[in-house]
Write a protein that holds these residues in place. Structure first.
Motif, PDB file in Angstrom:
ATOM      1  N   VAL A  36       1.818   6.924  -0.108  1.00 31.92           N
ATOM      2  CA  VAL A  36       0.860   7.116  -1.205  1.00 31.92           C
ATOM      3  C   VAL A  36       0.855   5.897  -2.131  1.00 31.92           C
ATOM      4  CG1 VAL A  36       0.351   8.477  -3.267  1.00 31.92           C
ATOM      5  CG2 VAL A  36       0.976   9.628  -1.131  1.00 31.92           C
ATOM      6  N   ALA A  37       2.029   5.368  -2.444  1.00 32.26           N
ATOM      7  CA  ALA A  37       2.108   4.185  -3.304  1.00 32.26           C
ATOM      8  C   ALA A  37       1.408   2.995  -2.664  1.00 32.26           C
ATOM      9  CB  ALA A  37       3.565   3.846  -3.599  1.00 32.26           C
ATOM     10  N   GLN A  38       1.558   2.847  -1.350  1.00 29.64           N
ATOM     11  CA  GLN A  38       0.877   1.758  -0.645  1.00 29.64           C
ATOM     12  C   GLN A  38      -0.635   1.932  -0.703  1.00 29.64           C
ATOM     13  OE1 GLN A  38       1.209   1.694   3.651  1.00 29.64           O
ATOM     14  NE2 GLN A  38       1.206  -0.546   3.695  1.00 29.64           N
ATOM     15  N   LEU A  39      -1.109   3.158  -0.507  1.00 31.28           N
ATOM     16  CA  LEU A  39      -2.541   3.426  -0.580  1.00 31.28           C
ATOM     17  C   LEU A  39      -3.080   3.123  -1.969  1.00 31.28           C
ATOM     18  CD1 LEU A  39      -2.668   6.805   1.387  1.00 31.28           C
ATOM     19  CD2 LEU A  39      -3.428   4.563   2.202  1.00 31.28           C
ATOM     20  N   ASP A  40      -2.316   3.480  -2.997  1.00 29.17           N
ATOM     21  CA  ASP A  40      -2.729   3.186  -4.372  1.00 29.17           C
ATOM     22  C   ASP A  40      -2.838   1.677  -4.591  1.00 29.17           C
ATOM     23  OD1 ASP A  40      -2.852   5.867  -5.030  1.00 29.17           O
ATOM     24  OD2 ASP A  40      -0.874   5.910  -5.985  1.00 29.17           O
ATOM     25  N   ARG A  41      -1.866   0.923  -4.074  1.00 29.43           N
ATOM     26  CA  ARG A  41      -1.911  -0.534  -4.241  1.00 29.43           C
ATOM     27  C   ARG A  41      -3.120  -1.138  -3.535  1.00 29.43           C
ATOM     28  NH1 ARG A  41       3.682   0.064  -3.287  1.00 29.43           N
ATOM     29  NH2 ARG A  41       3.446  -0.627  -1.112  1.00 29.43           N
ATOM     30  N   MET A  42      -3.502  -0.572  -2.415  1.00 28.25           N
ATOM     31  CA  MET A  42      -4.671  -1.067  -1.669  1.00 28.25           C
ATOM     32  C   MET A  42      -5.979  -0.710  -2.358  1.00 28.25           C
ATOM     33  SD  MET A  42      -4.063  -0.350   2.343  1.00 28.25           S
ATOM     34  CE  MET A  42      -2.599  -0.874   3.203  1.00 28.25           C
ATOM     35  N   GLY A  43      -5.941   0.322  -3.191  1.00 24.92           N
ATOM     36  CA  GLY A  43      -7.167   0.758  -3.848  1.00 24.92           C
ATOM     37  C   GLY A  43      -7.879   1.886  -3.138  1.00 24.92           C
TER      38      GLY A  43
END
Length: 289
Positions: free
Chosen positions: A64-71
């Motif tokens: 989820v954190a990675q998805l947030d960083r990607m936008g």
């Protein structure tokens, strides 16, 4: 016979929930695909639920954190279920022992550090050198850009001679990070097996990740599921084993096999390739949109 479709909207009304793959479908490891994001948002707007189901070897909060960083916007999905979730539960239950040799990167260390509530009273799992290990946990190569499974031959032969079992936290063989194709833990596990070793898998296409996703979605026995993915041996094989419909995204891992236009796969080439693979996805689409 597999039906080629132009958009998810053509068939989405027949389903209550999606199991949607990440790499190659929703993003390329660096940035999201806008059309895929819009397709998932539209499915949710009509009342469907979206489970992002990934063979990432990390607990879902890291995904989820990675998805947030990607936008990737939060309104494109309802929950995330990772191979790391199911594999982590098995590891802390002790299926490969309490002293393990970990093959993987620093980004995967949450697999060991974030102990699930159900296992917080159990004996700890400790990362040790191969010579001291009771088992192996593979989340990916030590150097995913440059290494191949063959680089592990000597160490694997030593481990097999000692009877060590490998827990594979990510059954994917390869993924594309931007324009670079990299090996995953599945490639290491596959090589370990060819040398005579024993492996345990918990992500797609194996049942535990689907069981976990269904339980978390809580939709009931009559829910109609549709799996979306670009992995013929993981996403599509998993869907077939679960008895659910699937969309094969041809513009992912196999993008160069179905003609020059990635968005519009050539039907004869696709049909011949699927026959050779022994898989019959319900639908195929160039890119999720």
């Amino acid at each position: 016979m597999t039906r080629i479709i132009a958009s998810l909207a053509e068939v989405s009304a027949g389903y209550d929930a999606l199991f949607c793959d990440l790499w190659g479908c929703l993003h390329n490891g660096r940035q999201p695909f806008p059309a895929a994001v819009a397709a998932l948002q539209a499915f949710r707007a009509q009342g469907g639920k979206v489970c992002l189901m990934t063979n990432a070897p990390r607990p879902n909060q890291y995904v989820v954190a990675q998805l947030d960083r990607m936008g990737v916007p939060r309104d494109a999905w309802d929950l995330v279920v990772s191979s790391g979730d199911a594999a982590q539960d098995a590891m802390f239950a002790g299926v490969v022992g309490r002293r393990v040799w970990h093959i993987g990167l620093e980004k995967d260390l949450g697999f060991f550090a974030d102990i699930p509530q159900a296992h917080r009273g159990a004996d700890p799992v400790t990362r040790v050198d191969l010579a001291e290990a009771e088992g192996i946990v593979a989340s990916g190569p030590f150097d995913e850009i440059n290494e191949t499974p063959e680089d592990y031959r000597d160490r694997f032969q030593d481990a097999i001679a000692r009877g060590l079992t490998m827990l594979c936290a990510n059954p994917d063989i390869v993924v594309d990070m931007g324009d670079t194709r990299i090996y995953c833990a599945g490639a290491l596990a596959q090589f370990y097996e060819t040398l005579g070793g024993r492996t345990l898998y918990f992500g797609k296409p194996h049942a535990p990740i689907y069981d976990r996703a269904r339980a978390l979605m809580g939709l009931g026995a009559d829910a109609r599921y549709l799996a979306v993915g670009d992995g013929i041996a993981t996403d599509i094989a998993g869907a077939e084993a679960q008895g659910i419909d699937s969309i094969f995204v041809t513009g992912g891992l196999a993008a160069d096999l179905f003609g020059a236009d990635v968005e519009n796969p050539e039907a004869p080439a696709l049909s011949n390739w699927l026959m050779a693979e022994g898989r019959v996805p319900t639908y195929a689409i160039g890119r999720l949109r």
